[in-house]
Design an enzyme around this catalytic site. Structure first.
Site, PDB file in Angstrom:
ATOM      1  CG  ASN A   1      -1.904   1.082   1.272  1.00 51.60           C
ATOM      2  OD1 ASN A   1      -1.902   1.958   0.412  1.00 51.60           O
ATOM      3  ND2 ASN A   1      -2.765   1.073   2.266  1.00 51.60           N
TER       4      ASN A   1
ATOM      5  NE  ARG B   1     -11.052  12.433   3.255  1.00 49.05           N
ATOM      6  CZ  ARG B   1     -10.747  11.133   3.339  1.00 49.05           C
ATOM      7  NH1 ARG B   1     -11.622  10.279   3.811  1.00 49.05           N
ATOM      8  NH2 ARG B   1      -9.571  10.700   2.927  1.00 49.05           N
TER       9      ARG B   1
ATOM     10  NE  ARG C   1      -6.681   0.869   0.164  1.00 52.77           N
ATOM     11  CZ  ARG C   1      -7.151   1.231   1.334  1.00 52.77           C
ATOM     12  NH1 ARG C   1      -6.457   1.008   2.421  1.00 52.77           N
ATOM     13  NH2 ARG C   1      -8.327   1.820   1.427  1.00 52.77           N
TER      14      ARG C   1
ATOM     15  CG  HIS D   1     -13.309   3.052   2.926  1.00 47.61           C
ATOM     16  ND1 HIS D   1     -14.113   4.020   3.482  1.00 47.61           N
ATOM     17  CD2 HIS D   1     -12.059   3.322   3.331  1.00 47.61           C
ATOM     18  CE1 HIS D   1     -13.379   4.847   4.203  1.00 47.61           C
ATOM     19  NE2 HIS D   1     -12.123   4.447   4.119  1.00 47.61           N
TER      20      HIS D   1
ATOM     21  CD  GLU E   1      -9.424  -1.160   4.056  1.00 47.56           C
ATOM     22  OE1 GLU E   1      -8.949  -0.559   5.020  1.00 47.56           O
ATOM     23  OE2 GLU E   1      -9.885  -0.600   3.052  1.00 47.56           O
TER      24      GLU E   1
END
Ligand code: AMP
Length: 400
Positions: free
Chosen positions: A7, A241, A91, A180, A385
């Site tokens: 990643n 956010r 990823r 996601h 993940e």
């Protein structure tokens, strides 16, 4: 079979190395400050001491070489030959409308990742750099790209279109993509399985509540709607956010504060959400502590977060004309029983009955938290993940 999962961020490279027979993490680590002063590799292998290498990494290529060296290290490593790495799963943030499944990287895939630089300006260039670096470090080993947007590609046009002039969708591909995806795919599959639902006749909702937060509606194992949009800024309130706002707020702040649009967008990404409302922190644990100490802004930040999650669950229940089961996942969803309980309080009208005692006990383990007579089942399902990427990588290379 052993699979390496990568990643890449703009100045970092995270990795996990899996034994796919046992789904066990053999080693994991992080290269940080790539390209800047103070580069460092931290490597941890099962049953071995932590290994730290502090040396300049001028780019991701140097970082990838160091990772392979660490995996091969006689003292700290876990393999004796590079051929033990069967494949690498990467990823990758954004595939635009191109891929709905994992793909083996070739020149076409790289072109798509490059074409999506505008849509994922921070992540896609780093992801491509990571792929190129791994190709050079371990030539001949299949590199698989797993896109964060892929799972959401099954959304119908009514869910992904923004109501702006259609030509902007045609010219610039402006639409909701969702993110996601690996987590939503993995958790929805687990939820369908543990709730004993039919993969081809089920309606489930996955609430991925972490520092980044998103929610998805999954009907018959396919995503039909999700809360993040063209970028991860839309939807739920997150650590930093804002999630959904009236776009006119951007113009208003820009005028009042003499800021550019880019500056306001950065403010909505990095200084808003739980941090912006509470003024305490982007970390939900800190906000919870502040609320317990009587901090009013922390209290409304938590309330607004829970309210937004409940509103989306209501909307997605309507979108699917029902819901069989709901999963809470990611840092907050897996650990914070108070937020779970407060969200579920809005959902009694669905016949959902939370088992408050059970809910209180459950942290980061797979478990049902509703009563036996609840009409809608609610589960905590830890997301993973990296393991999901490794499993999808394995599935793809075995099917070839
Ligand atoms: P993630 O992005 O999935 O790693 O989630 C990170 C968020 O989960 C952070 O804001 C943490 O505060 C939150 N988190 C982790 N553990 C807990 C906990 N025990 N209670 C509440 N929030 C938690």
């Amino acid at each position: 079979m052993k699979i390496l999962v990568i990643n890449c961020g703009s100045s970092s490279l995270k990795y996990q190395f899996f034994d796919m027979d046992s789904n066990e993490v053999l080693a994991k680590g992080l290269c940080e400050r790539i390209g800047i002063e103070g580069s460092k590799l931290t490597h941890e292998a099962k049953g071995k001491e932590k290994y730290v290498v502090t040396q300049p990494m001028k780019n991701h290529q140097v970082a990838a070489d160091l990772v392979i060296k660490a995996l091969l290290d006689p003292e700290y490593g876990v393999i004796t030959d590079i051929s033990e790495i069967s494949a690498v799963g990467h990823r990758v943030l954004h595939a635009g409308q191109h891929y709905s499944d994992p793909v083996i990287v070739n020149e076409d895939v790289k072109r798509v990742i490059r074409e999506c630089f505008d849509l994922g300006p921070l992540h896609n260039p780093a992801n491509l750099t990571g792929i190129n670096a791994c190709e050079a470090a371990i030539p001949g080993v299949p590199q698989v790209a797993i896109f964060d947007t892929a799972f959401h590609q099954t959304m119908p046009a009514k869910a992904y279109l923004y109501a702006i002039p259609y030509e902007y969708y045609e010219k610039y591909n402006i639409r909701r993509y969702g993110f996601h995806g690996t987590s939503h795919s993995y958790v929805s599959r687990r939820l369908i399985k543990v709730a004993g639902l039919d993969p081809n006749n089920s309606k489930v909702i996955v609430a991925h509540l972490g520092n980044g937060a998103s929610i998805s509606a999954v009907q018959n194992s396919k995503c039909v709607d999700t809360s993040m949009g063209l970028t991860p800024l839309e939807g739920l309130i997150m650590g930093t956010r804002s999630g959904d706002i009236d776009p006119a707020v951007i113009q208003y702040i820009a005028k009042k504060e003499g800021k550019t649009v880019d500056e306001v967008i950065s403010l909505l990404n990095k200084q808003s959400g739980m941090l912006g409302v509470s003024g305490v922190s982007s970390d939900f644990r800190d906000v919870k502590k502040a609320e317990a100490e009587g901090n009013y802004r922390a209290k409304i930040a938590n309330e607004a977060f829970e309210y937004r999650v409940a509103k989306y669950i209501g909307a997605y229940t309507a979108a699917m004309n029902g819901v069989d089961a709901i999963a809470f996942t990611a840092g907050v969803g897996e650990n914070d029983h108070i937020i779970r309980s407060n969200v579920c309080k809005y959902l009694g009208y669905l016949g959902l009955k939370l088992d408050e005692e059970k809910n209180k006990e459950i942290r980061a383990v797979e478990a049902e938290i509703t009563t036996a007579d609840s009409k809608v089942k609610v589960y905590v399902i830890p997301t993973n993940e990296e393991l999901a990427i490794a499993m999808q990588t394995l599935e793809l290379i075995q099917s070839k």
